[in-house]
Design a protein around this motif. Sequence first.
Motif, short mmCIF file in Angstrom:
data_model
loop_
_atom_site.label_atom_id
_atom_site.label_comp_id
_atom_site.label_asym_id
_atom_site.label_seq_id
_atom_site.Cartn_x
_atom_site.Cartn_y
_atom_site.Cartn_z
N MET A 38 -1.95 10.35 13.60
CA MET A 38 -1.81 11.51 12.74
C MET A 38 -0.73 12.47 13.25
N ALA A 39 -0.45 12.39 14.54
CA ALA A 39 0.59 13.26 15.11
C ALA A 39 1.92 13.02 14.39
N THR A 40 2.20 11.76 14.07
CA THR A 40 3.42 11.40 13.34
C THR A 40 3.53 12.17 12.04
N LEU A 41 2.39 12.44 11.43
CA LEU A 41 2.37 13.09 10.13
C LEU A 41 2.30 14.62 10.26
N ARG B 197 10.62 14.18 4.50
CA ARG B 197 10.79 12.86 5.14
C ARG B 197 9.64 11.92 4.82
N LEU B 198 8.51 12.45 4.36
CA LEU B 198 7.37 11.60 4.00
C LEU B 198 7.24 11.45 2.49
N SER B 199 8.23 11.97 1.76
CA SER B 199 8.15 11.96 0.30
C SER B 199 9.15 10.97 -0.30
N GLN B 200 8.89 10.64 -1.54
CA GLN B 200 9.80 9.76 -2.28
C GLN B 200 10.92 10.59 -2.90
N GLN B 201 11.85 9.90 -3.53
CA GLN B 201 12.98 10.59 -4.16
C GLN B 201 12.53 11.63 -5.19
N ASN B 202 11.40 11.36 -5.85
CA ASN B 202 10.91 12.29 -6.87
C ASN B 202 10.14 13.47 -6.27
N HIS C 194 4.41 9.91 -0.37
CA HIS C 194 4.10 8.47 -0.44
C HIS C 194 2.59 8.24 -0.46
N ALA C 195 2.15 7.32 -1.30
CA ALA C 195 0.73 6.99 -1.37
C ALA C 195 0.21 6.57 0.01
N GLY C 196 1.04 5.87 0.77
CA GLY C 196 0.63 5.42 2.09
C GLY C 196 0.26 6.58 3.01
N VAL C 197 0.94 7.69 2.85
CA VAL C 197 0.65 8.87 3.68
C VAL C 197 -0.68 9.50 3.26
N VAL C 198 -0.89 9.59 1.95
CA VAL C 198 -2.16 10.13 1.45
C VAL C 198 -3.32 9.26 1.93
N VAL C 199 -3.13 7.95 1.84
CA VAL C 199 -4.17 7.01 2.26
C VAL C 199 -4.43 7.14 3.76
N ASN D 87 -1.11 2.19 20.66
CA ASN D 87 -1.53 0.86 21.12
C ASN D 87 -0.60 -0.25 20.62
N GLY D 88 0.47 0.11 19.92
CA GLY D 88 1.44 -0.89 19.49
C GLY D 88 1.14 -1.52 18.13
N PHE D 89 0.03 -1.12 17.54
CA PHE D 89 -0.32 -1.68 16.23
C PHE D 89 0.27 -0.82 15.11
N LEU D 90 0.70 -1.48 14.08
CA LEU D 90 1.26 -0.79 12.93
C LEU D 90 0.19 0.10 12.30
N HIS D 91 0.58 1.29 11.85
CA HIS D 91 -0.35 2.18 11.16
C HIS D 91 -0.90 1.51 9.91
N ALA D 92 -2.19 1.68 9.66
CA ALA D 92 -2.80 1.11 8.46
C ALA D 92 -2.10 1.62 7.21
N GLY D 93 -1.66 2.87 7.23
CA GLY D 93 -0.98 3.44 6.07
C GLY D 93 0.29 2.67 5.71
N VAL D 94 0.97 2.16 6.73
CA VAL D 94 2.20 1.40 6.49
C VAL D 94 1.86 0.04 5.87
#
Lengths: 122, 122, 122, 122
Positions: free
Chosen positions: A1-4, A25-30, A34-39, D30-37
């Motif tokens: 979550m720190a990344t976000l 940086r976490l948003s789309q062109q519009n 990103h749904a992935g961030v919300v999830v 831990n080197g694992f890809l974020h689930a969101g990705v």
Amino acid sequence: MATLGADLDGVAAGHVAIAMPIEPRLSQQNGFLHAGVVVAALDSACGYAALTLMPEDAEVLSVEFKVNLLAPASGDRLVAEGNVVRAGRTLTVCGGDAYAEQGAERVHVATMLATMVRRQAG
Amino acid sequence: MATLGADLDGVAAGHVAIAMPIEPRLSQQNGFLHAGVVVAALDSACGYAALTLMPEDAEVLSVEFKVNLLAPASGDRLVAEGNVVRAGRTLTVCGGDAYAEQGAERVHVATMLATMVRRQAG
Amino acid sequence: MATLGADLDGVAAGHVAIAMPIEPRLSQQNGFLHAGVVVAALDSACGYAALTLMPEDAEVLSVEFKVNLLAPASGDRLVAEGNVVRAGRTLTVCGGDAYAEQGAERVHVATMLATMVRRQAG
Amino acid sequence: MATLGADLDGVAAGHVAIAMPIEPRLSQQNGFLHAGVVVAALDSACGYAALTLMPEDAEVLSVEFKVNLLAPASGDRLVAEGNVVRAGRTLTVCGGDAYAEQGAERVHVATMLATMVRRQAG
């Protein structure tokens, strides 16, 4: 979550709220997040909510989740709330709701139903 | 729902509760209600909840639903509650919760997150 | 499944098919099989598929499932197939697909993604 | 998907594969890809798969999806495959599977069942 850039916004037994700024940086062109961030935010809120009902050294993993995307997420801030629906010895079921906030306005952007498993010690 | 002996137990805008007796003929050998019956009751409660926010002649179909089974359902009565999470022109998202009641005791036996679609007129 | 008149139609490691007649008593006024029956058949097929990869005395419970209803189920026969996607020590993930058959025609009526848990011995 | 460094790895009617490098900036400590990705990649693969069966100017939105996380994602490359299960006029149901690859080894890390809606022209 720190990344976000996410912070805990509220914690109680069986309940956690996470807040993060909606950044370009976490948003789309519009301009929508990103749904992935919300999830990811919902998944974290659900995981942390599960942890509030466990011993201090416990860890949880997401087994699975279902998400309904209700509206595009834009604005200043995303708040993801996680709530424990049922806590079991091994499995915990959680509900999550995400809201996009702009000033005093709040839009319900996604809802999650998730299953978490308590991770076996090493 | 007639097959299940179900009755409407409460209706409000965006909310419906359905109640039905837990009968041996719908139960397994161990006395627990079949999961299919619990799911059917939740699905109906969600569909009716969606209908409360639509014109009188509208019809809805279930697109999909996810159910977490939280506890075995036994006792006298099953109550399934459906609530609209978000109503759109075509799609409506609903949450549902089922409870098994025995006397004054109430157990949360299942939770549903469902997507309903308004059926195009024939 | 006995209530539904269902029979095993095929069994292999990680795979089970269940077949049942589509009977009026399990159908709605419009002649379509109740969604609850389709879901119950899929849930059973997934549970049995999980059991094929476990010791003989093991038991499984459904933790949760998601179903997409693809088409109304009518015709002579419903076939529900369950396949193990990943078998773990405690949790098994299964996919299920239901088909309605009339003569040589076969319609894909529903698809399921389910999580099963191995039940702890009493 | 550009943010994730993802490329189309295969396209056919009703099928799309997306591949992306597994980079440290998208991974946890831990080197694992974020689930969101992983979820974002699966969601995109499902959306593009739906688009392959639509007119050229069509757009799709994700209504909802369910994901089972099967194993942690690490290695060199993530491949997300999307397949159309049923294409309707308004709604398309897709299945997705994500694999983490390291050299010749391939691990099934997640499976998705999703509902996409064709977006009404502005």
